[in-house]
Design a protein around this motif. Structure first.
Motif, short mmCIF file in Angstrom:
data_model
loop_
_atom_site.label_atom_id
_atom_site.label_comp_id
_atom_site.label_asym_id
_atom_site.label_seq_id
_atom_site.Cartn_x
_atom_site.Cartn_y
_atom_site.Cartn_z
N ALA A 16 93.98 33.87 32.17
CA ALA A 16 94.26 35.72 32.35
C ALA A 16 92.69 36.03 31.13
CB ALA A 16 95.54 35.85 32.26
N TRP A 17 92.05 37.33 32.51
CA TRP A 17 91.57 38.19 31.68
C TRP A 17 91.91 39.45 32.98
CZ3 TRP A 17 86.78 39.96 34.65
CH2 TRP A 17 86.71 39.36 35.56
N VAL A 18 91.65 40.70 31.89
CA VAL A 18 92.09 41.84 31.91
C VAL A 18 90.62 42.54 32.09
CG1 VAL A 18 93.03 44.17 30.98
CG2 VAL A 18 93.89 41.75 31.17
N HIS A 19 90.34 43.79 33.24
CA HIS A 19 89.10 45.18 32.69
C HIS A 19 89.25 45.76 33.34
CE1 HIS A 19 87.16 45.27 37.06
NE2 HIS A 19 87.71 43.87 37.05
N VAL A 20 88.95 47.37 32.92
CA VAL A 20 88.82 48.81 32.62
C VAL A 20 87.63 48.89 34.30
CG1 VAL A 20 88.65 50.69 32.28
CG2 VAL A 20 89.52 48.80 30.73
N ASN A 21 88.13 49.33 35.30
CA ASN A 21 87.75 49.61 36.13
C ASN A 21 87.04 51.24 36.26
OD1 ASN A 21 86.23 50.15 39.42
ND2 ASN A 21 87.43 48.38 40.07
N GLN A 22 86.05 50.98 35.83
CA GLN A 22 85.20 52.32 35.84
C GLN A 22 85.23 53.46 36.90
OE1 GLN A 22 81.03 52.27 34.56
NE2 GLN A 22 80.78 50.57 35.96
N HIS A 23 85.03 52.41 37.87
CA HIS A 23 84.97 53.76 38.69
C HIS A 23 86.43 53.98 40.00
CE1 HIS A 23 81.51 51.20 39.88
NE2 HIS A 23 81.95 50.64 40.12
N LYS A 24 86.99 53.45 39.55
CA LYS A 24 88.19 53.76 39.54
C LYS A 24 88.75 55.25 38.55
CE LYS A 24 90.69 51.56 42.83
NZ LYS A 24 90.82 51.50 44.19
#
Length: 87
Positions: free
Chosen positions: A14-22
């Motif tokens: 599993a990988w998690v990222h932060v959505n800068q557009h949101k």
């Protein structure tokens, strides 16, 4: 969300990222509006969007500006352990 198992018996990473557009879109909302979740948990073909994530087991953060994920993420967390979604 629990870690999925591949047909060969191994756990799917599993990988998690932060959505800068949101984050940018949320910063432009009026004070009384409900923000959208900015964290994306990806496992296989499944995406789950949330506000908070808890990792169980070993987790590493990766920064690869020269080789981003297909979604454009340059920083993400990877884990083989369980991921607890807190919405």
């Amino acid at each position: 969300m629990t870690t999925k198992t591949k047909p060969n018996g191994r756990k799917a990473k599993a990988w998690v990222h932060v959505n800068q557009h949101k984050i940018r879109a949320n910063s432009k909302l009026p004070d009384d509006a409900t923000p959208e979740p900015v964290l994306t948990v990806k496992q296989g073909k499944q995406n789950t969007y949330c506000f908070e994530v808890e990792f169980e087991g070993k987790t590493k953060f990766v920064y690869r500006p020269d080789k981003p994920k297909s979604c454009g993420a340059k920083v993400w967390a990877e884990t083989d352990g369980n991921v607890k979604i807190i919405k």
